[in-house]
Design an enzyme around this catalytic site. Structure first.
Site, mmCIF file in Angstrom:
data_model
loop_
_atom_site.group_PDB
_atom_site.id
_atom_site.type_symbol
_atom_site.label_atom_id
_atom_site.label_comp_id
_atom_site.label_asym_id
_atom_site.label_seq_id
_atom_site.Cartn_x
_atom_site.Cartn_y
_atom_site.Cartn_z
ATOM 1 N N VAL A 11 37.681 -29.726 66.977
ATOM 2 C CA VAL A 11 38.486 -28.366 66.865
ATOM 3 C C VAL A 11 38.211 -27.358 67.627
ATOM 4 C CG1 VAL A 11 38.800 -26.444 65.086
ATOM 5 C CG2 VAL A 11 38.983 -28.697 64.207
ATOM 6 N N LYS A 35 26.455 -33.062 75.460
ATOM 7 C CA LYS A 35 27.822 -32.719 75.576
ATOM 8 C C LYS A 35 28.252 -31.763 76.421
ATOM 9 C CE LYS A 35 29.965 -32.581 71.207
ATOM 10 N NZ LYS A 35 30.321 -32.145 70.084
ATOM 11 N N PHE A 152 45.333 -26.077 61.647
ATOM 12 C CA PHE A 152 46.052 -26.975 60.782
ATOM 13 C C PHE A 152 46.307 -28.145 61.891
ATOM 14 C CE2 PHE A 152 47.023 -22.958 58.634
ATOM 15 C CZ PHE A 152 46.597 -23.349 57.341
ATOM 16 N N LEU A 153 45.446 -28.373 62.674
ATOM 17 C CA LEU A 153 45.587 -29.290 63.894
ATOM 18 C C LEU A 153 45.683 -30.755 63.236
ATOM 19 C CD1 LEU A 153 43.251 -28.284 66.331
ATOM 20 C CD2 LEU A 153 45.324 -27.567 65.949
ATOM 21 N N PHE A 252 55.080 -37.023 55.568
ATOM 22 C CA PHE A 252 53.761 -37.332 54.609
ATOM 23 C C PHE A 252 54.413 -37.972 53.449
ATOM 24 C CE2 PHE A 252 49.962 -35.848 56.448
ATOM 25 C CZ PHE A 252 50.466 -35.351 57.677
ATOM 26 N N GLY A 260 43.151 -41.583 55.478
ATOM 27 C CA GLY A 260 41.821 -41.802 55.857
ATOM 28 C C GLY A 260 41.275 -40.646 56.798
ATOM 29 N N CYS A 263 39.176 -35.636 57.499
ATOM 30 C CA CYS A 263 39.666 -34.465 56.908
ATOM 31 C C CYS A 263 40.096 -34.812 55.464
ATOM 32 C CB CYS A 263 40.769 -33.871 57.682
ATOM 33 S SG CYS A 263 40.266 -33.323 59.227
ATOM 34 N N LYS A 266 37.236 -35.938 52.624
ATOM 35 C CA LYS A 266 36.203 -35.161 52.690
ATOM 36 C C LYS A 266 36.776 -33.807 52.077
ATOM 37 C CE LYS A 266 35.394 -32.497 56.491
ATOM 38 N NZ LYS A 266 35.451 -30.955 56.604
ATOM 39 N N ARG A 330 36.276 -42.579 62.095
ATOM 40 C CA ARG A 330 35.747 -42.002 60.869
ATOM 41 C C ARG A 330 36.437 -42.064 59.554
ATOM 42 N NH1 ARG A 330 34.290 -36.142 62.549
ATOM 43 N NH2 ARG A 330 36.266 -36.543 63.761
HETATM 44 C C1 UGA Z 1 45.024 -33.461 58.673
HETATM 45 C C2 UGA Z 1 46.018 -32.493 58.448
HETATM 46 O O1 UGA Z 1 47.332 -33.025 58.580
HETATM 47 C C3 UGA Z 1 46.055 -31.343 59.530
HETATM 48 O O2 UGA Z 1 46.997 -30.311 59.186
HETATM 49 C C4 UGA Z 1 44.650 -30.609 59.266
HETATM 50 O O3 UGA Z 1 44.545 -29.380 60.118
HETATM 51 C C5 UGA Z 1 43.474 -31.636 59.598
HETATM 52 O O4 UGA Z 1 43.673 -32.692 58.490
HETATM 53 C C6 UGA Z 1 42.222 -31.200 59.290
HETATM 54 O O5 UGA Z 1 41.521 -30.742 58.133
HETATM 55 O O6 UGA Z 1 41.691 -30.846 60.408
HETATM 56 P P1 UGA Z 1 44.669 -35.454 60.222
HETATM 57 O O7 UGA Z 1 43.603 -35.800 59.288
HETATM 58 O O8 UGA Z 1 44.321 -35.231 61.726
HETATM 59 O O9 UGA Z 1 45.337 -33.970 59.947
HETATM 60 O O10 UGA Z 1 45.822 -36.476 60.359
HETATM 61 P P2 UGA Z 1 47.235 -36.781 59.491
HETATM 62 O O11 UGA Z 1 48.252 -36.849 60.258
HETATM 63 O O12 UGA Z 1 47.333 -35.703 58.371
HETATM 64 O O13 UGA Z 1 46.807 -38.179 58.646
HETATM 65 C C7 UGA Z 1 45.798 -38.451 57.705
HETATM 66 C C8 UGA Z 1 45.737 -39.594 57.259
HETATM 67 O O14 UGA Z 1 47.031 -39.816 56.271
HETATM 68 C C9 UGA Z 1 45.881 -40.638 57.999
HETATM 69 O O15 UGA Z 1 45.115 -41.767 57.576
HETATM 70 C C10 UGA Z 1 47.289 -41.257 57.929
HETATM 71 O O16 UGA Z 1 47.657 -42.558 58.379
HETATM 72 C C11 UGA Z 1 47.618 -41.073 56.431
HETATM 73 N N1 UGA Z 1 49.278 -40.597 56.220
HETATM 74 C C12 UGA Z 1 49.528 -39.675 57.049
HETATM 75 C C13 UGA Z 1 49.921 -41.487 55.614
HETATM 76 O O17 UGA Z 1 49.238 -42.698 54.869
HETATM 77 N N2 UGA Z 1 51.042 -41.306 55.228
HETATM 78 C C14 UGA Z 1 51.975 -40.402 55.705
HETATM 79 O O18 UGA Z 1 52.951 -40.196 55.430
HETATM 80 C C15 UGA Z 1 51.191 -39.546 56.686
#
Ligand code: UGA
Length: 491
Positions: A11, A35, A152-153, A252, A260, A263, A266, A330
């Protein structure tokens, strides 16, 4: 404007590079000397599309620098972002050690008014605790305000998410701090939502929980679709149908192996723990967690039921990262699945475009054989499991995959491939929440005996598109350009 960012992890680094890109003068701080050295010499410790070029460009323009000294950052910058990890503890609660330590370190060098911004994902009321800590440890009664500014990245598209955010949330109880924060975000030309500090902190946990809830909802529906296989219910059509309602939205709602990453698992656990601590247990989120865990177990059962015995089966797995376009493994469901298969005695050969190295480095899947390409992984395999929907896998020559496999059985954990193509190529093809497909085109019950096409040499003509590539389904996140009428608002 001068900005300091404490924590040069995922981040902190992306935020620092994007702030520099819009013209701010940013110093990224980290207590890991190696780093800092690597970053100074132009090496980026994580893979994130577009980040390396962004960092290089802004370092060359002298808008982005790196240091190990918090004092340097606090002295030079009116605004200091905290972007350090908030890892989970065994009981699901959040380990706040890093945040507390940074608060003490800032307190020890703070002399004049500063805005301290919490960007890490933290439990509600953390801002109050950070403020108390700074007051307690600052010897000169320095002035400051604590602000919450959740991020919200999404990994894999973090740079784009930061440069063009849907919204910017600033939780501040001080007009003076708010004016400075508005200057930080002015160049992004995005609506800013101003709240109190506690609400901003809650918004982050509530947003991630809601997204996880959507995923678990569609995954629970996928189980129902699979149970209705005689009628051919298809979870993707159901998702398109409900997602077309603007109040629900299609993003989503992609069924698969479950969520997984560093984020969602956890943050859901943390939010459950927070809700219990404040005496209002959020039972719904426990069910979200349960469905997520059950989804992988159901998938594994499907593989087991089809192959009868997993012991000694040669299984290829495509994908190790928790999602495409990242090297982050992770809390990856793909890694868990590989370990499940190995535990059951299968011989697993895995390949991931970016994740192989980290799985090897941290020995995350003891006993796995890591292949050097997707095609290399399937050589002589009795089954292929797709665990992460990398676009690279959608572009592989599936006819060649068929030729290389010992028995052409594919379990698609992310519904990446087009069922008709798979059928035409002679695969026995299983998806999530949709009827399975067998080589001759009729539906195949999970309980039917496994029938492998014998004429391996005669099934080599791939369906091709105009670019002479074998036709596979477009990865969902690339689907916008070719979206069908029903697939609006896809993520
Ligand atoms: C997530 C949130 O989407 C971000 O907005 C937030 O800022 C971030 O956590 C955080 O707290 O830092 P991220 O974990 O990077 O982002 O990735 P996502 O695209 O949200 O995917 C998370 C998991 O959900 C992945 O394992 C993905 O495969 C799964 N997923 C996502 C699904 O199984 N189905 C979906 O329709 C979308």
């Amino acid at each position: 404007m001068k900005i300091a960012i404490v924590g040069s992890g995922y981040v902190g680094l992306v935020t620092g590079a994007c702030f520099a890109e819009v013209g701010h003068e940013v110093v990224c701080i980290d207590n890991d000397d190696r780093k800092i050295k690597a970053l100074r010499s132009g090496r980026i410790p994580i893979y994130e599309p577009g980040l390396e070029q962004l960092v290089q460009r802004n370092v060359s323009a002298h808008r982005l620098s790196f240091t190990g000294s918090i004092e340097e950052g606090v002295d030079s910058s009116p605004v200091i972002f905290i972007a350090v990890p908030t890892p989970p503890q065994a009981d699901g609660s959040v380990d706040m050690t890093y945040i507390e330590r940074v608060a003490r370190e800032i307190a020890s060098v703070l002399k004049e008014y500063r805005v301290i911004v919490d960007k890490s994902t933290v439990p509600v009321k953390t801002g109050e605790k950070v403020a108390d800590t700074i007051r307690r440890y600052n010897k000169v009664n320095g002035e400051f305000d604590v602000v919450s500014n959740p991020e919200f990245l999404r990994e894999g598209c973090a740079v784009a998410d930061l440069m063009k955010p849907d919204r910017i949330v600033i939780g501040s109880n001080s007009e003076r701090a708010l004016a400075i924060m508005k200057r930080v975000y002015e160049p992004f030309m995005t609506p800013i939502m101003v709240t109190d500090v506690n609400s901003a902190e809650l918004i982050k946990h509530a947003a991630n929980s809601f997204l996880a809830l959507k995923i678990s909802y569609i995954n629970a529906l996928s189980a129902i679709c699979e149970a209705c296989e005689a009628s051919g219910a298809d979870v993707e059509k159901v998702a398109d149908g409900i997602g077309a309602d603007k109040r629900i939205g299609r993003s989503f709602l992609n069924a698969g192996l479950g969520y997984g990453g560093s984020c969602f698992p956890k943050d859901i656990a943390a939010f459950i723990s927070i809700s219990e601590q404040i005496g209002e247990p959020f039972h719904l989120l426990r069910e979200v967690q349960r469905i997520n865990q059950h989804q992988r177990e159901r998938f594994l059962k499907k593989v087991r039921d089809t192959l009868w015995v997993l012991k000694e089966k040669r299984i290829a797995v495509w994908g190790l990262t928790f999602k495409p376009d990242t090297d982050d493994v992770r809390s990856s469901v793909a890694v868990d699945l590989v370990n499940d298969l190995i535990r059951e005695g299968a011989h697993v050969t895995a390949y991931d475009p970016k994740g192989n190295q980290k799985v090897h480095e941290f020995n995350l899947c003891p006993g796995v054989h890591l292949a050097s390409s997707a095609l290399d992984a399937v050589r002589d395999a009795e089954t292929l499991v797709l665990a992460t929907e990398w676009p690279d896998f959608a572009a592989v020559d599936l006819a060649e995959v068929h030729r290389r496999m010992h028995t052409p059985i594919v379990f698609d954990g992310r519904n990446l491939f087009d069922p008709d193509t798979m059928r035409d190529l002679g695969f026995q093809y299983y998806r999530v929440g949709r009827p399975p497909t067998k080589a001759n085109g009729s539906g195949l019950s999970n309980n039917d005996p496994v029938r492998i096409p014998i004429a391996m040499e005669s099934r080599t003509t791939p369906v091709q598109d105009s670019s002479n590539r074998p036709v596979t389904k477009r990865p969902r996140y690339l689907a916008k350009a070719s979206a069908s009428k029903t697939s609006v608002d896809r993520s």
